[in-house]
Design an enzyme around this catalytic site. Structure first.
Site, mmCIF file in Angstrom:
data_model
loop_
_atom_site.group_PDB
_atom_site.id
_atom_site.type_symbol
_atom_site.label_atom_id
_atom_site.label_comp_id
_atom_site.label_asym_id
_atom_site.label_seq_id
_atom_site.Cartn_x
_atom_site.Cartn_y
_atom_site.Cartn_z
ATOM 1 N N ARG A 52 -21.376 34.747 -29.009
ATOM 2 C CA ARG A 52 -21.912 33.540 -28.345
ATOM 3 C C ARG A 52 -22.756 32.732 -29.332
ATOM 4 O O ARG A 52 -22.787 31.505 -29.290
ATOM 5 C CB ARG A 52 -22.729 33.923 -27.097
ATOM 6 C CG ARG A 52 -23.468 32.750 -26.475
ATOM 7 C CD ARG A 52 -23.857 32.963 -25.013
ATOM 8 N NE ARG A 52 -24.541 34.203 -24.764
ATOM 9 C CZ ARG A 52 -25.780 34.517 -25.185
ATOM 10 N NH1 ARG A 52 -26.471 33.650 -25.888
ATOM 11 N NH2 ARG A 52 -26.321 35.681 -24.904
ATOM 12 N N TYR A 109 -14.694 6.258 -20.242
ATOM 13 C CA TYR A 109 -13.848 7.284 -19.611
ATOM 14 C C TYR A 109 -14.497 7.632 -18.274
ATOM 15 O O TYR A 109 -15.697 7.903 -18.209
ATOM 16 C CB TYR A 109 -13.750 8.494 -20.541
ATOM 17 C CG TYR A 109 -13.090 9.703 -19.912
ATOM 18 C CD1 TYR A 109 -11.847 9.605 -19.302
ATOM 19 C CD2 TYR A 109 -13.708 10.945 -19.938
ATOM 20 C CE1 TYR A 109 -11.243 10.705 -18.735
ATOM 21 C CE2 TYR A 109 -13.108 12.056 -19.383
ATOM 22 C CZ TYR A 109 -11.873 11.929 -18.768
ATOM 23 O OH TYR A 109 -11.282 13.028 -18.199
ATOM 24 N N ASP A 181 -17.235 8.102 -28.966
ATOM 25 C CA ASP A 181 -16.124 8.983 -28.591
ATOM 26 C C ASP A 181 -14.918 8.555 -29.428
ATOM 27 O O ASP A 181 -14.383 7.457 -29.250
ATOM 28 C CB ASP A 181 -15.848 8.849 -27.091
ATOM 29 C CG ASP A 181 -14.831 9.869 -26.598
ATOM 30 O OD1 ASP A 181 -13.932 10.228 -27.380
ATOM 31 O OD2 ASP A 181 -14.917 10.284 -25.430
ATOM 32 N N LYS A 206 -6.996 16.774 -27.167
ATOM 33 C CA LYS A 206 -5.979 15.720 -27.285
ATOM 34 C C LYS A 206 -5.279 15.785 -28.649
ATOM 35 O O LYS A 206 -4.670 16.779 -28.959
ATOM 36 C CB LYS A 206 -6.634 14.364 -27.023
ATOM 37 C CG LYS A 206 -7.600 14.359 -25.825
ATOM 38 C CD LYS A 206 -6.928 14.610 -24.495
ATOM 39 C CE LYS A 206 -7.982 14.605 -23.381
ATOM 40 N NZ LYS A 206 -7.444 14.879 -22.071
HETATM 41 N N1 PLP Z 1 -13.092 11.497 -23.889
HETATM 42 C C1 PLP Z 1 -11.936 10.837 -23.745
HETATM 43 C C2 PLP Z 1 -11.760 9.513 -24.416
HETATM 44 C C3 PLP Z 1 -10.909 11.371 -22.956
HETATM 45 O O1 PLP Z 1 -9.758 10.683 -22.824
HETATM 46 C C4 PLP Z 1 -11.116 12.620 -22.316
HETATM 47 C C5 PLP Z 1 -10.077 13.217 -21.452
HETATM 48 O O2 PLP Z 1 -9.103 12.609 -21.105
HETATM 49 C C6 PLP Z 1 -12.339 13.280 -22.506
HETATM 50 C C7 PLP Z 1 -13.289 12.702 -23.298
HETATM 51 C C8 PLP Z 1 -12.610 14.602 -21.844
HETATM 52 O O3 PLP Z 1 -12.005 15.662 -22.530
HETATM 53 P P1 PLP Z 1 -11.654 17.065 -21.837
HETATM 54 O O4 PLP Z 1 -10.584 16.794 -20.838
HETATM 55 O O5 PLP Z 1 -11.272 17.965 -22.959
HETATM 56 O O6 PLP Z 1 -12.908 17.550 -21.153
#
Ligand code: PLP
Length: 383
Positions: A52, A109, A181, A206
């Site tokens: 951890r 998002y 992001d 992704k």
């Molecule tokens: N940030 C963006 C731009 C996303 O498109 C997504 C998910 O689609 C996330 C964060 C969240 O990621 P996760 O689904 O791995 O929690």
């Protein structure tokens, strides 16, 4: 002789690779052990005590992501990995204190907007949403309590482009940090730390992992040792840790990222041009199109325009859903960044607060031959 600076593609191809000293294996082993032997003098000779707190596969992934996002920056670059993109975002917001204020994108998002509006508000962290494409709106939204400005570029699902350098100047002028992001662009196409951001956030789920088979997240930080320590505390003490196999899978994904991104971009551009002139399509959102409002800024700050696009079908929701239902090569599913093309009717996924027009379909353009994807779209769109 050292080869300096390295291209992002070279850094990615070598991500997390070091010949294993014991076996000479070229690919690192997966360390599932939860605990590591202590030496008679009380030390931990390899630096690992308990999984951890730290794990070799996690450390490898964190170093690789710091290298990719940090490039040749001279500052200290640290990466903290998490088990999902949302866990990474949650951890960043947990570095704030009651009374702090965040400026977030109008087109954030939707789960980030939800988290800020419904969860962190209860913990005394306030939020204002601004149009990040207009840096003066960011300036007006800032208050003396603003500690964080959140950027997402290209945005989800409208592909708004934020000028990272300009917004960072505004945010820093008001004493706030900037988090970007970078999930949709990836460090192959955009490196926000070099453009002034302090933190970069990823859903490694992704493009970075790249095969729709692992969830993960990461935060990469330039300087800001206090923030790094707080993130590491969330990771280690709250136990928000990604599994060793998941870290290994994401690191493996990084090694093919450059070639995958090249193909995603090439295909997305071909689809965007096709859709842009199609009579059944009202509007295409893709920064690679010269007529897109974000084109000039994207061309300035990105190496290329990405593999995501959205388009608005004439005829509203019913027509858009019929198009999504009729496609054969595009799977109707959420998420993005895998080899398979995905299509999604976004407004019905995001719910009533969605800014997505009812006729909007979001597409994660995959690695199929573009002619086949265009033939599939033609079949369902042609009047
Ligand atoms: N940030 C963006 C731009 C996303 O498109 C997504 C998910 O689609 C996330 C964060 C969240 O990621 P996760 O689904 O791995 O929690």
């Amino acid at each position: 002789m050292s080869i300096d600076p390295l291209h992002p593609a070279t850094r990615a191809a070598h991500a997390g690779l070091a010949v294993d000293p014991e076996t000479r294996a070229v690919v690192p082993p997966i360390h599932l052990a939860t605990t590591f032997e202590r030496a008679p003098d009380g030390s931990y000779p390899a630096g690992y005590q308990y999984s951890r707190s730290a794990n070799p596969n996690r450390a490898t992934l964190e170093a690789a992501l710091a290298d990719l996002e940090g490039g040749d920056l001279d500052d200290e670059i640290a990466c903290v990995a998490f088990p999902s993109g949302m866990a990474a975002i949650f951890a960043v917001l947990q570095t704030l204190a009651p009374g702090d204020h965040v400026v977030a994108p109008r087109d954030a998002y939707y789960n980030v907007a939800l988290l800020l509006r419904d969860h962190f508000a209860r913990w005394g962290v306030a939020v204002s949403f601004a149009d990040m494409t207009a840096p003066h709106e960011v300036a007006s939204a800032m208050t003396p309590a603003t500690k964080l400005v959140w950027i997402e570029t290209p945005s989800n699902p409208l592909l708004d482009i934020t000028d990272i350098e300009k917004v960072a100047t505004v945010a820093h002028g008001g004493g706030a940090l900037v988090a970007c992001d970078n999930t949709w662009a990836t460090p192959l196409l955009q490196r926000p730390l070099a453009l002034g951001a302090d933190l970069v956030v990823h859903a490694t789920t992704k493009y970075l992992a790249g095969h729709s088979d692992v969830t993960g997240g990461a935060v990469v930080v330039r300087g800001q040792t206090d923030t790094v320590e707080r993130l590491q505390t969330v990771q280690r003490v709250a136990g928000v840790v990604p599994a060793p196999l998941d870290c290994w899978l994401v690191a493996r994904g990084l090694r093919t990222l450059a070639v995958r991104m090249r193909a995603h971009v090439e295909n997305a551009l071909a689809l965007a041009h096709f859709l842009d002139v199609h009579p059944s399509v009202e509007r295409v959102h893709y920064p690679g199109l010269p007529n897109d409002p974000g084109h000039a800024t994207a061309a300035k700050q990105m190496d290329d325009f990405g593999g995501m696009l959205s388009f608005v079908v004439r005829g509203g929701e019913a027509k858009a859903r019929a198009v999504a239902n009729g496609l054969q090569l595009f799977t109707q599913a959420t998420s993005l960044g895998g080899p398979e093309s995905l299509v999604e009717h976004r407004a019905s996924v995001e719910g009533p607060a969605s800014l997505a027009p009812p006729g909007l379909l979001r597409v994660s353009v995959g690695l199929e031959h573009p002619d086949d994807l265009i033939a599939d779209l033609s079949r369902v769109l042609d009047p």
